[in-house]
Design an enzyme around this catalytic site. Structure first.
Site, PDB file in Angstrom:
ATOM      1  N   GLY A 367       0.822  -1.202   0.000  1.00  0.00           N
ATOM      2  CA  GLY A 367       0.000   0.000   0.000  1.00  0.00           C
ATOM      3  C   GLY A 367       0.852   1.245   0.000  1.00  0.00           C
ATOM      4  O   GLY A 367       2.062   1.192   0.232  1.00  0.00           O
ATOM      5  N   PRO A 368       0.242   2.386  -0.244  1.00  0.00           N
ATOM      6  CA  PRO A 368       0.995   3.651  -0.296  1.00  0.00           C
ATOM      7  C   PRO A 368       1.528   4.030   1.079  1.00  0.00           C
ATOM      8  O   PRO A 368       1.135   3.460   2.101  1.00  0.00           O
ATOM      9  CB  PRO A 368      -0.049   4.660  -0.797  1.00  0.00           C
ATOM     10  N   PRO A 369       2.435   5.006   1.121  1.00  0.00           N
ATOM     11  CA  PRO A 369       3.009   5.416   2.419  1.00  0.00           C
ATOM     12  C   PRO A 369       1.948   5.989   3.346  1.00  0.00           C
ATOM     13  O   PRO A 369       1.017   6.667   2.917  1.00  0.00           O
ATOM     14  CB  PRO A 369       4.032   6.502   2.028  1.00  0.00           C
ATOM     15  N   GLY A 370       2.105   5.700   4.638  1.00  0.00           N
ATOM     16  CA  GLY A 370       1.265   6.327   5.644  1.00  0.00           C
ATOM     17  C   GLY A 370      -0.062   5.652   5.923  1.00  0.00           C
ATOM     18  O   GLY A 370      -0.886   6.200   6.647  1.00  0.00           O
ATOM     19  N   SER A 691      -6.842   3.622 -18.489  1.00  0.00           N
ATOM     20  CA  SER A 691      -8.249   3.726 -18.078  1.00  0.00           C
ATOM     21  C   SER A 691      -8.952   4.961 -18.613  1.00  0.00           C
ATOM     22  O   SER A 691     -10.154   5.113 -18.412  1.00  0.00           O
ATOM     23  CB  SER A 691      -8.335   3.704 -16.549  1.00  0.00           C
ATOM     24  N   LYS A 734     -11.459   5.777  -7.271  1.00  0.00           N
ATOM     25  CA  LYS A 734     -12.034   6.624  -8.323  1.00  0.00           C
ATOM     26  C   LYS A 734     -13.472   7.021  -7.986  1.00  0.00           C
ATOM     27  O   LYS A 734     -13.874   8.179  -8.165  1.00  0.00           O
ATOM     28  CB  LYS A 734     -11.981   5.878  -9.654  1.00  0.00           C
TER      29      LYS A 734
END
Length: 820
Positions: A367-370, A691, A734
């Site tokens: 997952g992304p940071p933080g 996309s 999204k």
């Protein structure tokens, strides 16, 4: 120490009777030979009175050694019977009551009897007549004595070289023996034997024998010094001293401390429970250590190895807490959301409660940071009552960091895995391998390849570290790895791990995290728990939307902390009794103007302008796509800092529209006299991904046909040349971005219907999801059509027809970026 060289008759003392009574001075640790001049320090009362008596008469005194130097008041039987009849040359009284006397040895004498013992020793003596045989044997012996003494002086730096010349001029065998004996470093008993030997021949033989033994000892000492001196050239003084000790101990044996240390190691090894292979290896190394010098470098290596073997937790495990409800409470208490990760941990504990032994799972949080990957690992350790260790792999590029160095290297150590196992102190900790996607490779090896064995449940029960060189069981460990993206992890390593994705938090989740965790935490850390401070939900929403652009909550926490610091400053000035209410205006006052804008839908339907949806590491975004048609020569211009994949999507959309132009009511030769410009705003932000395909196709058809696009519709989906709509990723983020931007209708690929279950119910209720499988369906739902049935009633195109060649696209320099 001096010797009289003057033997002239005029200086010779007058004849003295061979038997007479004189005072006796007992000596400690010294033998005075004839012809020897030596200063003595006298402190015993008896001895001082003997000297005074001697000074009043002939200044003669007998110097005889005590059997034991420590005896302060010797008895007659504790004094050697043969001594040196000496003359007092000078006597000096010192301030402390002691006496310094300078005496000269004259002749050997034997004590016949003790006449008096108080107030000092007075003895009857008999002078010994020394026999000298003038034979060739004694002459040869004197030459050997001269040569041996010369060798001795050269080896012993304490004797001045001038003594070689002094002894070389002595022709008298008696005097030669006494002179040499006085300078040799002999035991008191050996010197006494030389003094008592009456025959000059026997005395020289004994002296030669003792001298040869001393020379041999000095040669060994010189050998030791030479050996150590060679090491001195490349090392420091400390190393030199250690080596000298080592060399001496090779001659003298091991120290008691070293033996005690070996004994301690042996006892610890007996008490330690370890595998059979490890125990045999440790015992073998301990036997090897016993044969080594304690100060050798190899001994240090072996000793450290045994210490590592004993310090590792081979079978020392902590007991798991198998209370599922308690574990769930702890996980929810520490983290909001993250349902998949929590559910997997609870599943593991449930199986553990039913099965006695289970291999530790190997989870990979991506997952992304933080978003809480690292802190979730610590929370899992708390929920399972296990020890927690963390190893950061960011920037690691050496395979030896994982598997260790072999002991042949100087300063070798086990790898980080074994080091952290020692730190944990148990064989079943929660082991977090942080930033597993940040490892790199160079000439020293590939650390990710070394992790293949560590993270393989079928192999890690026999992990072999290069330093230990024995198998170590890692199967009981609960391994957790973290990564920001999967492409940075090699595929074989991905195959060994259970991937659990931790997507970025939604705005709703961020609100709950801020309200339940971040605000209370910052109140504590800033000392505001006793102050009446209220943080309004609107203020939190304002910070999330306008001051942070992230997937996690780190910046959100920093902004909240910044506001609380300013509140703390106000509390110091005005006192703790004040009331503080934080709303959007207070946020803007403390944090300054908003840093980000929120994507919003247009106020009216427009031609050539379509709202798309993009995924970034920080969450979802609304992405406008603009198309303008202008007179020209058929050029295709693409701008907006688009990546290669997104540019190809634009070209695919243009090709699809050209192939089906008549069906859409567009002139078939539109591309011959017109230039088409496709632009995605916010041109400084890199964008990429497939996309946006249906978004570009919709804008193209709208611009060429003059039909406006509905403003309340946002869309996402990949396009093919045949007009199919393919599934995309990041749908949850999204849709949440569309909800923030007040979009109520979403056009999405039909195959993404399964992903709608991840959408929060509160969001899903307020939106309409339109599932499509072709671009025709997209256009019918997105364009503001007066007659939808007539729009696609044009002449159908042959899908296999060959397209006329088009001019190459003019495009801005592209750069791959995070937006998709």
């Amino acid at each position: 120490m001096l010797f009289r060289q003057d033997d002239d008759a005029r200086n010779a003392p007058p004849p003295i009777p061979t038997t007479r009574v004189i005072p006796l001075l007992p000596l400690r640790d010294i033998i005075v030979f004839p012809h020897m001049v030596v200063p003595l320090f006298v402190g015993r009362e008896k001895s001082i009175k003997a000297l005074e008596e001697s000074m009043r008469h002939e200044k003669e005194i007998l110097l005889a050694a005590q059997l034991k130097a420590k005896t302060n008041d010797p008895q007659p039987e504790e004094i050697f019977k043969i001594g040196s009849l000496s003359a007092i040359i000078q006597l000096l009284r010192l301030p402390d009551g002691t006496v310094k006397v300078l005496v000269e040895g004259r002749r050997r004498a034997r004590i016949r009897k003790f006449v008096e013992t108080e107030p000092f020793f007075r003895v009857e003596i008999e002078e010994l007549r020394e026999r000298v045989d003038n034979s060739r044997e004694i002459e040869a012996l004197m030459r050997s004595i001269h040569a041996a003494f010369e060798t001795y002086v050269k080896l012993n730096k304490k004797i001045p070289p001038e003594m070689i010349m002094s002894t070389a001029n002595i022709d008298d065998p008696i005097r030669l023996g006494d002179t040499v004996a006085a300078h040799l470093n002999l035991k008191l008993s050996d010197k006494q034997v030389v003094l008592e030997t009456e025959s000059a021949l026997d005395r020289l033989k004994k002296l030669y024998e003792l001298m040869e033994a001393e020379i041999e000892i000095l040669q060994i000492e010189k050998k030791i010094r030479t050996r150590v001196k060679k090491q001195m050239e490349r090392t420091q003084k400390e190393y030199y001293l250690n080596e000298q000790m080592s060399a001496i101990q090779k001659e003298l044996g091991e120290k008691d401390e070293y033996k005690a240390e070996l004994q301690e190691l042996e006892e610890r090894l007996k008490k330690k429970k370890m595998s059979k292979e490890a125990l045999e290896k440790s015992q073998k190394e301990l036997r090897k250590l016993r044969l080594m010098s304690p100060m050798s470098a190899e001994a240090t290596v072996v000793r450290n190895y045994i210490d590592w073997m004993i310090s590792l937790p081979w079978f020392e495990d902590t007991k798991d807490k198998l209370d599922i409800e308690e574990a769930e409470r702890i996980l929810d208490e520490d983290h909001y959301g993250l349902k998949k990760a929590k559910e997997r941990i609870l599943e593991y504990l449930s199986v553990q409660a039913l099965v006695k032994k289970i291999k530790g799972p190997i989870l990979c949080f991506v997952g992304p940071p933080g978003v809480g990957k690292t802190s979730l690992g610590r929370s899992i350790a708390r929920a399972t009552a296990r020890k927690f260790v963390r190893l950061s792999l960011g920037g690691v590029r050496d395979e030896a960091e994982i598997r260790g160095h072999r002991r042949t290297y100087i300063g070798a150590l086990p790898g980080k895995i074994i080091q952290h196992m020692k730190k944990a102190g148990s064989g079943n900790p929660v082991f977090l391998l942080d930033e597993v996607d940040k490892m790199s490779t160079d000439f020293r090896g590939d650390p990710s390849a070394a992790l293949l064995e560590v993270l393989d449940p079928e192999q890690n029960n026999a992990f072999n570290d290069h330093y230990l060189d024995v198998d170590y069981d890692l199967s009981r460990i609960l391994f957790i790895t973290t990564a920001n993206t999967l492409p940075g992890i090699p595929l074989p390593l991905q195959d060994r791990m259970e991937i659990i994705r931790l997507p970025g938090y939604t705005d709703y989740e961020k609100m709950n995290i801020a309200r339940q965790f971040l605000v209370p935490k910052q109140l504590r850390e800033n000392g505001l728990e006793e102050v009446d401070v209220k943080f309004a939900d609107k203020a939190l929403r304002f910070i999330i939307d306008r001051y942070t652009r992230e997937a996690g909550v780190r910046n959100l926490e920093r902004e909240i902390a910044s506001i609380f610091r300013k509140v703390a400053k106000k509390v110091i000035k005005d006192g703790k009794e004040i009331r503080v209410r934080i709303g959007p205006k207070t946020v803007q006052k403390h944090l300054g103007p908003p840093r980000f804008r929120i994507g919003q839908i247009e106020e009216e339907d427009r031609i050539g302008l379509t709202t798309g949806l993009a995924w970034t590491e920080f969450g979802g975004e609304l992405l406008q796509t603009e198309v303008t048609v202008m007179p020209g020569k058929g050029k295709l211009i693409i701008t907006g800092k688009l990546g290669d994949v997104m540019q190809e999507s634009a070209q695919a959309a243009v090709s699809y529209v050209r192939a089906r132009a008549r069906r859409f009511g567009i002139e078939p030769d539109f591309y011959e006299n017109s230039d088409i410009h496709i632009h995605v705003p916010e041109g400084a932000t890199p964008k990429d991904g497939p996309s946006a395909g249906i978004t570009m196709a919709t804008s193209l058809v709208s611009a060429l046909s003059g039909i406006p696009v509905r403003r309340d519709v946002a869309m996402t989906g990949e396009i093919t040349l045949r007009g199919r709509v393919l599934p995309i990723g990041g749908l949850k983020e999204k849709i949440l971005a569309a909800h923030r931007g007040k979009v109520t209708r979403i056009i999405m690929p039909e195959e993404n219907e399964k992903d709608l279950r991840d959408i929060p119910k509160s969001v899903a209720k307020s939106m309409e999801f339109m599932l499509v499988s072709s671009v025709d369906e997209v256009l019918l739902k997105a364009l503001r059509l007066e007659d939808p049935d007539a729009f696609l009633a044009g002449e159908p195109e042959d899908d296999e027809a060959r397209l006329p060649p088009a001019a190459p696209a003019e495009q801005a320099p592209c750069e791959a970026g995070p937006a998709r």
